[in-house]
Write an enzyme that holds these catalytic residues in place. Structure first.
Site, mmCIF file in Angstrom:
data_model
loop_
_atom_site.group_PDB
_atom_site.id
_atom_site.type_symbol
_atom_site.label_atom_id
_atom_site.label_comp_id
_atom_site.label_asym_id
_atom_site.label_seq_id
_atom_site.Cartn_x
_atom_site.Cartn_y
_atom_site.Cartn_z
ATOM 1 N N GLU A 104 23.202 40.322 38.956
ATOM 2 C CA GLU A 104 24.284 39.735 38.938
ATOM 3 C C GLU A 104 25.122 40.241 39.956
ATOM 4 O O GLU A 104 25.183 41.266 40.068
ATOM 5 C CB GLU A 104 24.814 39.664 37.545
ATOM 6 N N ASP A 105 26.193 39.568 40.408
ATOM 7 C CA ASP A 105 27.055 40.045 41.173
ATOM 8 C C ASP A 105 28.308 40.892 40.552
ATOM 9 O O ASP A 105 28.648 42.160 40.687
ATOM 10 C CB ASP A 105 27.769 39.123 42.187
ATOM 11 N N ASP A 108 32.077 38.929 34.128
ATOM 12 C CA ASP A 108 33.406 38.689 33.972
ATOM 13 C C ASP A 108 33.641 38.603 32.420
ATOM 14 O O ASP A 108 33.616 39.267 31.635
ATOM 15 C CB ASP A 108 34.009 37.619 34.769
ATOM 16 N N PHE A 158 40.799 39.632 40.665
ATOM 17 C CA PHE A 158 39.823 38.765 41.493
ATOM 18 C C PHE A 158 39.340 39.283 42.709
ATOM 19 O O PHE A 158 40.014 39.577 43.807
ATOM 20 C CB PHE A 158 40.291 37.170 41.750
ATOM 21 N N ARG A 171 32.263 36.210 51.685
ATOM 22 C CA ARG A 171 30.925 36.823 51.163
ATOM 23 C C ARG A 171 30.334 37.619 51.925
ATOM 24 O O ARG A 171 29.712 38.680 51.545
ATOM 25 C CB ARG A 171 29.806 35.698 50.981
HETATM 26 P P1 IMP Z 1 31.638 35.054 33.807
HETATM 27 O O1 IMP Z 1 30.695 33.927 33.512
HETATM 28 O O2 IMP Z 1 32.908 34.734 33.376
HETATM 29 O O3 IMP Z 1 31.008 36.515 33.555
HETATM 30 O O4 IMP Z 1 31.632 34.945 35.318
HETATM 31 C C1 IMP Z 1 30.619 35.443 36.289
HETATM 32 C C2 IMP Z 1 30.635 34.639 37.411
HETATM 33 O O5 IMP Z 1 32.147 34.261 37.972
HETATM 34 C C3 IMP Z 1 30.026 35.804 38.628
HETATM 35 O O6 IMP Z 1 28.638 35.567 38.589
HETATM 36 C C4 IMP Z 1 30.797 35.278 39.914
HETATM 37 O O7 IMP Z 1 30.138 34.275 40.616
HETATM 38 C C5 IMP Z 1 32.178 34.606 39.189
HETATM 39 N N1 IMP Z 1 33.551 35.559 39.266
HETATM 40 C C6 IMP Z 1 33.986 36.333 38.347
HETATM 41 N N2 IMP Z 1 34.877 37.326 38.667
HETATM 42 C C7 IMP Z 1 34.697 37.061 39.966
HETATM 43 C C8 IMP Z 1 35.862 37.734 40.904
HETATM 44 O O8 IMP Z 1 36.494 38.609 40.535
HETATM 45 N N3 IMP Z 1 35.461 37.266 42.237
HETATM 46 C C9 IMP Z 1 34.383 36.029 42.754
HETATM 47 N N4 IMP Z 1 33.819 35.636 41.832
HETATM 48 C C10 IMP Z 1 33.793 36.006 40.559
#
Ligand code: IMP
Length: 181
Positions: A104-105, A108, A158, A171
């Site tokens: 994963e990137d 969050d 963010f 990106r």
């Molecule tokens: P989560 O499901 O809330 O953990 O969010 C995960 C996904 O949201 C990541 O795989 C990203 O694609 C996107 N994401 C979460 N935080 C950021 C950020 O700070 N910048 C860009 N994309 C984010």
């Protein structure tokens, strides 16, 4: 038009390209140690954010790698989680008896990571499943998730660059940054 690597106005750099590459090597060393006996490691890259991280990470992995992709969406064009995971393409070959590394990137809220881990663990009888994320926004966690390997911890900002986008852009930046409010 900005040249690749040139600083974007107002963007504060959090991690430089050199810092990212150094950290990736350290993370890959841990993965190599844990999977030293692996005959085949299926690396599952989560599109689109994890594509740069995955491509740099696998260059340092020294067990036989097969690369697969899944595509999910949870942020859309927003800078906060939609609270829902939108599976776009979850097509994977059978992972039965295989070693799997999910990439994963950023984690969050943890929603996406939980979705992905559940999907792989429930649908496929993998031998071992480990999870690596380039970034860990631990302070924003709503759904606990075990990250086996994390690149860097970040505050609740963010962030963009190195695979992470804002409305589809940025990106391609080789570094990670954020726009101060
Ligand atoms: P989560 O499901 O809330 O953990 O969010 C995960 C996904 O949201 C990541 O795989 C990203 O694609 C996107 N994401 C979460 N935080 C950021 C950020 O700070 N910048 C860009 N994309 C984010």
């Amino acid at each position: 038009m900005k040249a690749l690597g040139e600083k974007i106005e107002g963007l504060k750099v959090l991690f430089t390209s050199d810092q990212i590459q150094t950290r990736i090597k350290e993370v890959a060393d841990k993965i190599n140690t844990d999977f030293v006996d692996s005959e085949e490691l299926v690396v599952v890259c989560t599109l689109m954010g994890a594509v740069l991280f995955t491509s740099d990470l696998i260059k340092h992995i020294n067990v036989p790698v097969k690369l697969e992709f899944v595509k999910l969406s949870s942020y859309g064009d927003s800078t906060t989680s939609s609270g829902k995971v939108k599976p776009v393409d979850l097509t994977l070959p059978s992972l039965e008896g295989k070693d799997v590394l999910l990439v994963e990137d950023i984690v969050d809220t943890g929603l996406t990571a939980n979705f992905l881990l559940d999907y792989v663990k429930m649908q496929h009888k993998a031998k071992r499943v480990k999870f690596v994320s380039m970034l860990d926004k631990a302070c924003a966690r709503k759904y606990p998730v075990q990250i086996d390997y994390a690149g860097f911890e970040v505050d609740d900002k963010f962030v963009v660059g190195y695979g992470l986008d804002h409305k589809g852009f940025l990106r391609n930046l080789p570094y990670i940054g954020y726009f101060p409010m």
